[in-house]
Design an enzyme around this catalytic site. Sequence first.
Site, PDB file in Angstrom:
ATOM      1  N   ASN A  97       0.824  -1.205   0.000  1.00 13.27           N
ATOM      2  CA  ASN A  97       0.000   0.000   0.000  1.00 13.27           C
ATOM      3  C   ASN A  97       0.866   1.266   0.000  1.00 13.27           C
ATOM      4  O   ASN A  97       2.091   1.203   0.062  1.00 13.27           O
ATOM      5  CB  ASN A  97      -0.946  -0.024   1.198  1.00 13.27           C
ATOM      6  CG  ASN A  97      -2.290   0.608   0.896  1.00 13.27           C
ATOM      7  OD1 ASN A  97      -2.368   1.621   0.215  1.00 13.27           O
ATOM      8  ND2 ASN A  97      -3.357   0.000   1.406  1.00 13.27           N
ATOM      9  N   HIS A 127      23.263   1.384  13.153  1.00 10.62           N
ATOM     10  CA  HIS A 127      24.361   2.340  13.234  1.00 10.62           C
ATOM     11  C   HIS A 127      25.118   2.161  14.544  1.00 10.62           C
ATOM     12  O   HIS A 127      24.560   1.650  15.531  1.00 10.62           O
ATOM     13  CB  HIS A 127      23.837   3.772  13.139  1.00 10.62           C
ATOM     14  CG  HIS A 127      23.058   4.045  11.889  1.00 10.62           C
ATOM     15  ND1 HIS A 127      23.664   4.319  10.683  1.00 10.62           N
ATOM     16  CD2 HIS A 127      21.728   4.062  11.651  1.00 10.62           C
ATOM     17  CE1 HIS A 127      22.733   4.504   9.761  1.00 10.62           C
ATOM     18  NE2 HIS A 127      21.548   4.358  10.323  1.00 10.62           N
ATOM     19  N   ALA A 172      -1.668  -3.034  13.409  1.00 11.35           N
ATOM     20  CA  ALA A 172      -1.307  -1.671  13.022  1.00 11.35           C
ATOM     21  C   ALA A 172      -0.464  -0.990  14.088  1.00 11.35           C
ATOM     22  O   ALA A 172      -0.645  -1.206  15.282  1.00 11.35           O
ATOM     23  CB  ALA A 172      -2.562  -0.854  12.743  1.00 11.35           C
ATOM     24  N   ARG A 195      -1.841 -14.316  20.095  1.00  9.19           N
ATOM     25  CA  ARG A 195      -2.416 -15.664  20.079  1.00  9.19           C
ATOM     26  C   ARG A 195      -2.183 -16.293  18.715  1.00  9.19           C
ATOM     27  O   ARG A 195      -1.778 -15.627  17.763  1.00  9.19           O
ATOM     28  CB  ARG A 195      -3.908 -15.635  20.393  1.00  9.19           C
ATOM     29  CG  ARG A 195      -4.759 -14.892  19.367  1.00  9.19           C
ATOM     30  CD  ARG A 195      -6.224 -14.999  19.727  1.00  9.19           C
ATOM     31  NE  ARG A 195      -7.082 -14.228  18.841  1.00  9.19           N
ATOM     32  CZ  ARG A 195      -7.540 -14.678  17.673  1.00  9.19           C
ATOM     33  NH1 ARG A 195      -7.200 -15.887  17.235  1.00  9.19           N
ATOM     34  NH2 ARG A 195      -8.339 -13.923  16.931  1.00  9.19           N
TER      35      ARG A 195
END
Length: 210
Positions: A97, A127, A172, A195
């Site tokens: 997306n 880094h 998300a 789960r």
Amino acid sequence: MKNKSLYQQCNTEISEQEKMKQGLWYDANNDADLLQQRELAEERCFCFNSTLPRDLKRKEEILKELLSNCGSEVTILAPFYTDYGYNCLIGDHSFINHNAYFMDGAPIHIGAWCFIGPNCGVYTAAHPLLAVERNKGLEKASPVTIGNNVWIGADVTILSGVTIGDGTVIGAKSVVTKDIPANVIAAGNPCRILRKITEQDSIQKDGEVK
């Protein structure tokens, strides 16, 4: 080679690109070859992101130049960004997306039939912790592997060296710092397993799909 000091690793006779491939500390910011490669990838990303959405043929041509290891029937929505492009290995039928950034100093393996939500960042680079070393432009890159049939939710960050197993769902805004096994739901910062995914998760169980 892994037991050598940072100084020794950065002063071998091999090229900076070869050090990058071997997972050693390398000069990412001052090496002419790597700078040229990133500039070329940036230009191709710019062309892809600036092409009209309806000009599918041109967008496909640019992606073939940018992502030489991309499978068939892959959908990538603009804008899309990557450092090199050739280190992105994307499986067939995957969907990426808007506003994904793949920092591909090391290979980023994405399996087949993956769904990757908007604003996803995959980062292979690390880094030095000491500023005096970090300011020299040094970094090292570790590969990221995402299995087949994985769903990555919106705004997910995946850090260097991580592997995500087949069939897993990442919630998300998660920050994935460690490996996640197959066929689980995982979410959070840092991302943790919630789960397993089971047949009880089928949308058919409540008669929603005939």
